[in-house]
Motif scaffolding. Structure first.
Motif, short mmCIF file in Angstrom:
data_model
loop_
_atom_site.label_atom_id
_atom_site.label_comp_id
_atom_site.label_asym_id
_atom_site.label_seq_id
_atom_site.Cartn_x
_atom_site.Cartn_y
_atom_site.Cartn_z
N MET A 98 -62.00 -31.95 68.41
CA MET A 98 -61.82 -33.46 67.99
C MET A 98 -62.81 -33.68 67.02
SD MET A 98 -59.01 -34.70 69.28
CE MET A 98 -58.15 -34.84 70.76
N MET A 138 -54.70 -32.77 72.03
CA MET A 138 -54.47 -33.47 73.26
C MET A 138 -53.24 -33.02 74.12
SD MET A 138 -56.59 -36.98 73.06
CE MET A 138 -55.49 -37.75 74.14
N LYS A 139 -52.07 -33.04 73.55
CA LYS A 139 -50.82 -32.49 74.22
C LYS A 139 -51.03 -31.05 74.74
CE LYS A 139 -46.66 -33.87 72.88
NZ LYS A 139 -45.54 -34.37 72.07
N LEU A 190 -58.88 -36.79 80.79
CA LEU A 190 -57.58 -36.85 80.71
C LEU A 190 -57.24 -36.89 82.09
CD1 LEU A 190 -56.43 -34.28 77.74
CD2 LEU A 190 -56.27 -37.07 78.03
N ALA A 249 -47.02 -30.76 80.69
CA ALA A 249 -48.46 -31.14 80.34
C ALA A 249 -49.19 -31.39 81.61
CB ALA A 249 -48.04 -32.45 79.52
N LYS A 250 -48.71 -31.75 82.53
CA LYS A 250 -49.47 -32.08 83.94
C LYS A 250 -49.98 -30.37 84.24
CE LYS A 250 -50.40 -34.46 87.88
NZ LYS A 250 -51.65 -33.39 88.16
N ARG A 289 -50.23 -27.85 82.62
CA ARG A 289 -51.45 -27.28 81.63
C ARG A 289 -52.63 -27.55 82.04
NH1 ARG A 289 -47.59 -27.72 77.51
NH2 ARG A 289 -48.14 -29.61 76.76
N LEU A 290 -52.49 -29.21 82.10
CA LEU A 290 -53.93 -29.85 82.51
C LEU A 290 -54.65 -29.00 83.86
CD1 LEU A 290 -55.90 -31.94 81.53
CD2 LEU A 290 -54.47 -33.56 82.92
N GLY A 310 -52.93 -30.83 77.62
CA GLY A 310 -52.33 -31.30 78.92
C GLY A 310 -52.08 -32.92 78.97
N ALA A 311 -52.37 -33.54 77.93
CA ALA A 311 -52.21 -34.97 77.94
C ALA A 311 -50.80 -35.56 77.97
CB ALA A 311 -52.84 -35.66 76.64
N ASP A 312 -50.43 -36.27 78.89
CA ASP A 312 -49.19 -36.99 79.20
C ASP A 312 -48.51 -37.55 77.95
OD1 ASP A 312 -46.95 -38.20 79.92
OD2 ASP A 312 -47.63 -38.50 82.12
N PRO A 313 -47.47 -37.38 77.33
CA PRO A 313 -46.71 -38.05 76.26
C PRO A 313 -46.82 -39.53 76.37
CG PRO A 313 -45.40 -36.37 76.79
CD PRO A 313 -46.40 -36.16 77.96
N LYS A 314 -46.96 -39.96 77.67
CA LYS A 314 -46.67 -41.42 77.89
C LYS A 314 -47.98 -41.92 77.57
CE LYS A 314 -42.99 -41.60 81.34
NZ LYS A 314 -43.53 -40.80 82.46
N LEU A 315 -49.14 -41.30 77.91
CA LEU A 315 -50.44 -41.59 77.69
C LEU A 315 -50.67 -41.91 76.18
CD1 LEU A 315 -53.49 -42.01 78.61
CD2 LEU A 315 -53.98 -39.67 78.34
#
Ligand SMILES: Nc1ncnc2c1ncn2[C@@H]1O[C@H](COP(=O)(O)OP(=O)(O)O)[C@@H](O)[C@H]1O
Ligand SMILES: [Mg+2]
Lengths: 232, 428
Positions: free
Chosen positions: A99, B321-322, A114, A82-83, A85-86, B325-330
């Motif tokens: 959204m 969101m995932k 984010l 995830a990190k 990708r961001l 790249g949103a962190d699952p913990k977030l």
């Protein structure tokens, strides 16, 4: 640069106990160079999206290696993926995937939020980008108040806002009429030129595929390089 | 994601589902308010009963028993820390009789130290303290125990003395060691009347005299009874003493009585009983909190439902969101914040409402109860129906917010487990 080595993936389908392993990707090996537009074209169900999902880290492949700019992304855990990708990827989807509760402006702002960037900095960046992709007039509209072409522009802006080196686009023109399709493709080409962003475009449409620098053909889980300007 | 952005993100979602969130907050509020109000009754009763017990002077009293009590020991006791007063009362160990005219009674005479008595809350309802040897104070029920054995009223009871007391003289006699009254009389003058005992069922018919009366009484007694050779054999003594030590504060009763026990005294104080009272009320309060917690648990079902719905509704958005790249913990944190918000707002409202209910019930209930039972039954007892100490607020808030977070936990976990690919595939 993205390099994919000997990538295999199969899905289990059917009822529990009577599952069948259906191979979808069969030993794919290919590269995407920095700054090029690569398209992957193939019939529906040929496994294009699955390939993109694996490259993006949404899915862990059965076997094979993927590295992005020298980093082995196929070994990542969910959080690392995830990190990554961001910081490195932008995404454009067929259904735009905006959204619904956020305005065009806020949708573009989301990846920066984010990342934990300050509001003032975010707003400045988004404003500049909205201007350069021609969305300033509709920035306060909600997605359901935008045309398909405008929505896709917003989603491209969202993919761009973090200045990622690579943008993945899964059927980016699949929901658009041919005129807006041309607009979007031109935008992609110009962004590729002006910003040097690498695009991986997935499409079932040969015409769309031909706008790329390089075309890969997906057939029965096997990828072959189709060369440019290949017409049916 | 910065914390303030998380807050505004959660805020946006709450705003979008105002009605649903409002109903959930309402349920949480009701559950928590129920817990607080219910438990506040336990706290109120405890306070009322403690207050009742404390208003009685006996609470700070420590009875000290020793066969060899004397002035020297009393002086030593007075010097101890947190001792407010040491009352050394000497009782007469034989027959005694008081009479005014035809009215006679066996009211006991007590020799005491009025300075110490006053420190221990001894109060007069009328008159003054004795200044001369033959001046005494009588208890508030003194007259009722003086009866005319020749005169019966219509109920067949002897009539009792109902004349004037202050300034009256009466005849006082003691008995010898055989229990026979000694002929020699003393004339005592009543100069004051003691205050009515705090409790209705307590009676005070005693005669209180100063130590200066001792020589004359002993003279009368020992002309008829042989003086004991040994000062400490209690067989033939006229007086035997008991000592009450009064602590300055209830909290100090325990320390003083422990110290006295260590020094070899036999000690009795009510603090042990008060401990039992506290334990009982602790159990009662815990029980009420437990029952109230059930109400909160019921309201937590609402929170669980709301959050599960929120997660299901937003599956696609969570997937996007995932994907970005949103962190699952977030994502988990955002949902936990939402359920915590419900819990916190519900709790704050519940605390405010509970204080309101508590104040109103403390004001209204005594009026209703007085009307129902009549003025006298309720009397001057100050009943507090409901008390909400800060500890109760802390306990209730912890339970309520904790339960809200726990019930939001599973939906939040579910949100983090959402599969990106499946979520993106969902139709708009
Ligand atoms: N989660 C899944 N479980 C089972 N089969 C799947 C799953 N996802 C995709 N498939 C199958 O894999 C094949 C490739 O799908 P996909 O990658 O979406 O194709 P494309 O994008 O080229 O249309 C299809 O036959 C599809 O049915
Ligand atoms: Mg596809």
């Amino acid at each position: 640069m993205i390099s994919v080595r000997n990538l295999n993936h199969s899905f289990k389908i059917g009822k529990k106990g009577k599952e069948k392993q259906v191979p979808v990707l069969k030993g794919l090996t290919f590269d995407v160079a920095d700054g090029e537009i690569v398209s992957i074209v193939g019939k529906s169900g040929s496994g294009k999206s699955t390939l993109l999902h694996i490259m993006a880290g949404f899915l862990t492949p059965e076997s094979g290696e993927i590295s992005v700019q020298g980093i082995q992304t196929s070994l990542f855990k969910e959080v690392e993926s995830a990190k990554f990708r961001l910081d490195h990827f932008g995404f454009v989807f067929q259904n735009f995937q905006l959204m619904p509760g956020l305005t065009a402006f806020e949708n573009v702002e989301l990846p920066l939020t984010l990342k934990g960037i300050n509001k003032s900095e975010r707003q400045k960046k988004v404003k500049d980008l909205m201007q350069s992709v021609g969305l300033t007039d509709v920035q306060d509209h909600y997605p359901n108040e935008l045309s398909g072409g405008q929505q896709q522009r917003v989603s491209i802006a969202r993919a761009l806002i973090t200045d990622p080196p690579i943008i993945f686009a899964d059927e980016p023109t699949g929901s658009l009429d041919s005129e807006t399709e041309q607009d979007v493709l031109l935008l992609i080409q110009s962004l590729n030129k002006t910003r040097g962003i690498t695009f991986v475009i997935i499409t079932h449409d040969d015409e769309v595929a031909q706008t790329a620098n390089r075309v890969y053909r997906m057939h029965d889980g096997v990828l072959t390089e189709g060369g440019a300007h290949h017409a049916i | 994601m910065q914390f303030k952005d998380q807050i505004s993100f959660v805020g946006q979602h709450i705003k979008k589902n105002k009605m649903r969130v409002f109903m959930t907050v309402l349920a949480a509020t009701m559950g928590t308010a129920f817990l607080i109000v219910l438990a506040s009754v336990g706290f109120g009763l405890h306070e009322t009963i403690r207050g009742e017990v404390l208003s009685n002077r006996l609470v700070t009293q420590i009875e000290v028993f020793s066969s060899e009590m004397d002035e020297e020991k009393v002086a030593e006791l007075k010097k101890r820390d947190h001792v407010k007063a040491v009352v050394f009362r000497q009782n007469i160990g034989t027959e005694q009789q008081s009479s005014i005219g035809n009215f006679t009674g066996n009211n006991p005479l007590i020799v005491t130290d009025f300075i110490e008595e006053e420190k221990a809350n001894f109060e007069l309802q009328e008159g003054r303290l004795p200044e001369k040897a033959n001046e005494v104070i009588v208890g508030s029920n003194f007259a009722e125990y003086l009866m005319n054995q020749q005169d019966e009223n219509e109920d067949g009871e002897f009539t009792t003395y109902d004349g004037k007391l202050i300034g009256e003289q009466f005849i006082y006699q003691v008995g010898d060691n055989e229990g026979e009254l000694i002929e020699d009389e003393m004339m005592l003058t009543i100069v004051g009347i003691g205050k009515k005992p705090a409790k209705d069922w307590e009676q005070d018919q005693k005669i209180y005299a100063d130590a200066s009366i001792i020589p004359e009484l002993e003279k009368i007694y020992y002309t008829h009874v042989d003086k004991p050779a040994d000062d400490h054999s209690d067989a033939e003594q006229l007086f035997y003493g008991n000592v009450n030590v009064y602590a300055d504060k209830l909290e100090n009763v325990k320390a003083i009585s422990t110290a006295l026990k260590d020094d070899g005294y036999n000690v009795y104080s009510i603090s042990d009983e008060l401990d039992k009272l506290d334990v009982f009320f602790l159990a009662l309060k815990a029980g009420l909190v437990f029952v109230g917690t059930i109400a909160i648990l019921i309201s937590s079902i609402g929170i669980f439902n709301t959050m599960t719905m929120a997660v299901t509704e937003r599956t696609r958005e969570i997937g996007v969101m995932k994907a970005i790249g949103a962190d699952p913990k977030l994502i988990q944190r955002l949902f936990l914040m939402e359920s915590a918000w419900i819990g916190i707002v519900g709790t704050v409202l519940a605390v405010v409402i509970s204080y309101g209910v508590s104040m109103v019930s403390n004001y209204v209930l005594p009026i209703i109860v007085t009307a129902a039972l009549g003025e006298e039954d309720f009397g001057d007892m100050t009943v507090t129906f409901s008390v909400i100490p800060w500890q109760l607020v802390v306990i209730a808030s912890t339970i309520s917010i904790g339960v809200a977070m726990i019930s939001g936990w599973r939906p939040a976990r579910k949100a983090t487990k959402i599969d990106v690919i499946n979520a993106l595939r969902q139709e708009l």
